[in-house]
Design an enzyme around this catalytic site. Structure first.
Site, short mmCIF file in Angstrom:
data_model
loop_
_atom_site.label_atom_id
_atom_site.label_comp_id
_atom_site.label_asym_id
_atom_site.label_seq_id
_atom_site.Cartn_x
_atom_site.Cartn_y
_atom_site.Cartn_z
N LYS A 70 31.16 40.65 20.51
CA LYS A 70 32.04 40.33 20.19
C LYS A 70 32.98 41.94 21.19
CE LYS A 70 31.57 38.63 16.48
NZ LYS A 70 30.39 38.61 15.52
N CYS B 284 27.81 36.62 9.26
CA CYS B 284 27.77 35.28 9.65
C CYS B 284 26.69 34.68 8.00
CB CYS B 284 26.50 35.29 10.60
SG CYS B 284 25.50 36.55 10.54
#
Length: 430
Positions: free
Chosen positions: A244, A361
């Site tokens: 990210k 997640c």
């Protein structure tokens, strides 16, 4: 090795995983080291068989009526690969290192047994202790959602806009038949081979030169929803290997500053090579020291703090099917504590009108909406940004369809969005 010998080897590896309670990757590595005659294609095929069996471990055992490595493998060949009884029997000859021939009972169950009457956790192939949590989130769709998490995952790539466009990447990888991802404007999806493997990207110039990075579409969307702008000051608090961080650097066009850090310095090691390959020049890597030292100069200065929180990983089971059988109830309690700590830690770096992007997640409410509610109750200076506003400021209005029913934030799952299971929420300081 013959196809039957590969099946026998996979059963052997499953037995090792069960007996020693160890990650599948470790068991496969040890098997390869002790069977050096097996070539790379053999090892790859055996690994795919093992992971397919782990995806459907509970339901395969239910179909076969017994929970043994052999039964799980036989059931998985029927469920994951769609093989008939005759096709499975052809691999179980007892000759040339193949498994022994099917018993009459095994043949009967492969021919006629089904999942009628199976509990939710068995039909959905996940640990029994998580059944209440899955039902709380998905209700009657719990089995369908969990089954989607047990499927094979596609290979997604993110186009690095510091190096080129999606059209350029599509042309460079045309021989691999990529398709644009449906939700991320920067994503490409590569088809898997019949045995579940992706292409060898290490040999692709587009990957070697940094035009594309491996990143699931949901993870790409999380970075896009951060709405990072050129010139901002951003902190990636749980950067890990930097996926990210790289996405934020491209969004910020190498302007401003990103600080990448992680409580485990070892996880940061791959980031250096990835930054160089991607051409990301506005990133400082800040390994954390004991007591959080090394970041004090950033307190109250950041426009954006990204918290990719440590979690149970329930949303990533497509990629790590063995992980779901190793997670224990105590792990959830520990992750909840880690998440609460990460949010509190993030808050001290956010300047007025700055924002925290909270990402997991995980598909569990305990790690997502419940954590936001607890944080907001203790920190009234923060407000949660509605899902519609998140989607619109990122110029991704279609994501409103994935707004959580349990509070603010967005929920993505393999069944609903064809991505990994992700939760994404934005908190804004007054």
């Amino acid at each position: 090795m013959t196809p039957g010998a590969r099946v026998a080897a996979a059963i052997e590896v499953l037995d090792d995983i069960e007996a020693r309670r160890r990650p599948a990757a470790d068991a496969l590595k040890d098997w390869g080291l002790s069977h050096r005659f097996a070539g790379s294609k053999d090892r790859s095929a055996i690994g795919t068989l093992v992971f397919d069996a782990l995806r459907r471990r509970a339901s395969s055992a239910f179909i076969m009526g017994v929970e043994t490595p052999r039964a799980i493998m036989l059931g998985a060949m029927r469920q994951v690969r769609g093989m008939s009884v005759d096709e499975i029997a052809a691999l179980c000859t007892g000759q040339a290192h193949a498994p022994s021939t099917l018993t009459e009972a095994e043949s009967e169950r492969l021919a006629s047994a089904d999942l009628a009457g199976a509990p939710v956790h068995v039909a959905g192939d996940f640990p029994e202790w998580l059944e209440p949590s899955f039902i709380a989130v998905f209700g009657e769709a719990a089995v369908a959602e969990a089954s989607a998490l047990a499927a094979r995952a596609p290979l997604d790539l993110r186009v690095n806009t510091l190096k080129g466009t999606r059209d350029k990447a599509l042309a460079s990888l045309a021989h691999l038949q990529p398709q644009p991802t449906p939700l991320s404007p920067l994503g490409l999806r590569l088809p898997l081979t019949s045995d579940g493997r992706g292409p060898a990207l290490a040999a692709e110039p587009a990957y070697v030169k940094g035009l594309v990075e491996i990143q699931d579409e949901a993870s790409q969307l999380a970075a896009l929803l951060a709405a990072a702008k050129p010139g901002e000051q951003a902190l990636d608090l749980c950067a890990g290997a930097g996926g990210k961080t790289l996405a934020l650097a491209a969004l910020m066009q190498n302007k401003g500053q990103i600080y990448a850090t992680d409580s485990d310095g070892r996880r940061l090691m791959p980031i250096y090579a990835r930054l160089e390959r991607a051409g990301a020049r506005n990133v400082q890597v800040r390994p954390q020291r004991r007591g959080g030292e090394g970041l004090s100069d950033l307190e109250g200065r950041c426009d954006l703090v990204l918290v990719d929180a440590p979690c149970t990983g329930t949303g990533a089971w497509r990629r790590n099917p063995d992980a779901k059988w190793r997670v224990r109830p105590g792990a959830l309690d520990q992750r909840i504590a880690d998440q609460d700590q990460a949010l509190v830690e993030a808050a001290r770096f956010v300047k007025p009108r700055g924002r925290i992007l909270y990402v997991t997640c995980s598909v569990l409410r305990e790690e997502n909406e419940d954590r936001l509610a607890a944080f907001l109750a203790a920190h009234p200076e923060f407000k949660s940004l509605p899902a519609r506003d998140m989607a619109e400021q990122a110029e991704l209005p279609g994501l409103v369809a994935f707004a959580s029913r349990f509070g603010e934030g967005l929920r993505l799952t393999p069944l609903t969005s064809e991505t990994d299971g992700f939760f994404i929420a934005m908190l804004v300081r007054s």
